[in-house]
Write a protein that holds these residues in place. Structure first.
Motif: not given
Length: 349
Positions: A207-222
């Protein structure tokens, strides 16, 4: 592959006696970056009519479709895990491996979180930041899963998703490769190496607004490797935990598949390919696996295809079948705290 070669393959395949599938040409237009078919209501009704609704059970049904099991509770609500239905278009980048892994992780994270986490994981992040995964050159499945296990993966949607989809969907690093125009152009470029943004997200315009997403990581346990010679174990895992990543050999004729149960008939070997396993069934006595490919929803059966369960596919289908055990999404600051506590524990022992 050229248009003439495509025509030649189609003629050979469709004149082959007793074949279980049909070949065809696809329209010469850009595959839109929509990742769910436009006629989802019609498709959903057909799927539900064909497969019915399944209750979680240790009994293995004759037919199963993950899109149905984890669909909406009723017609007025959203899907429990909408990522399961999504069909990706990997463009000219030969990165089906990254798309399959990111898609499976999106699905399993949603299921494991009891439908609370519905973000799409970033195939682009895998392609650009996993240095030993071969990028657009076909990928290395083991290296990719090890990367997600030890380095994690960020969120990210399809090409240009930052222009049309909400910030929650396109996430941190959306796909940066345009869709392919024809199927014989998909997965043909092997030298593309996107820039790695290891610790930051791309800016999005909403909506014409510059937004930066949050840097969050997902991992696999195995992650577990399931043997293809034990289909019942594969089925139980799929019913319980969600879609799996499956590897196969890809040949030229796979590009012109339109409908039916695919088996390799003619054409040169093009390399390894990875897809997402979502179900199984029978058709006129032929047992098959049901999978989602990454050539867009205009390819095949609305982006999906079927392949024999009896090993007669001639593609070494299932030489790698991976079932990831998903972990929780962790912010960088949280990771640092966990590491600090770990070292303090060692010092105090």
């Amino acid at each position: 592959m050229t248009a003439n070669r495509e025509k030649e393959l189609i003629e050979i395949i469709n004149s082959t006696p007793n074949t279980t599938w049909q070949a065809g040409s696809y329209p010469n237009k850009v595959y839109q970056f929509n990742i769910i078919p436009k006629n989802t209501t019609e498709i959903d009704s057909k799927i539900k009519k064909l497969f019915g609704f399944f209750k979680l059970s240790y009994e293995i049904p004759v037919q199963f479709d993950a899109r149905v099991k984890w669909s909406s509770i009723n017609s007025n609500s959203t899907d429990k895990c909408p990522s399961i239905k999504k069909v990706f278009n990997n463009g000219k980048c030969k990165c089906g491996w990254a798309v399959a892994i990111a898609s499976v992780l999106s699905d399993r994270q949603c299921i494991a979180s009891e439908y609370k986490i519905k973000h799409s994981m970033s195939a682009h992040y895998l392609i650009s930041c996993c240095k030993h995964c071969c990028g657009c050159n076909g990928g290395n499945i083991r290296s990719a899963w090890e990367f997600v296990k030890h380095k994690g993966i960020v969120t990210g949607g399809p090409y240009k998703s930052n222009l049309v989809i909400s910030i929650n969907d396109n996430g941190c690093q959306p796909f940066m490769t345009p869709p392919c125009q024809r199927t014989f152009e998909c997965s043909t470029e092997t030298s593309l190496i996107p820039e790695c943004m290891e610790k930051t997200c791309r800016s999005h315009k909403v909506n014409d607004e510059i937004i930066k997403a949050e840097f969050i990581k997902t991992y696999v346990i195995d992650y577990l490797s399931l043997p293809r010679k034990h289909p019942s174990e594969i089925m139980k895992d799929l019913m319980e935990y969600g879609p799996l990543q499956v590897s196969m050999h890809m040949y030229e004729d796979f590009r012109v598949y339109t409908t039916g149960i695919y088996t390799h008939i003619v054409g040169e070997f093009e390399g390894d390919h990875a897809v997402k396993l979502i179900g199984w069934g029978t058709d006129n006595g032929h047992k098959y696996w049901l999978l989602i490919n990454s050539f867009g929803y205009l390819w095949g059966e609305n982006g999906t295809f079927r392949i024999p369960r009896d090993g007669s596919d001639n593609t070494e289908f299932g030489y790698a079948i991976i079932s990831p055990i998903v972990g929780k999404a962790i912010q960088p600051t949280t990771c640092k705290i966990i590491i600090l506590y770990f070292y303090l524990a060692i010092l105090l022992v």
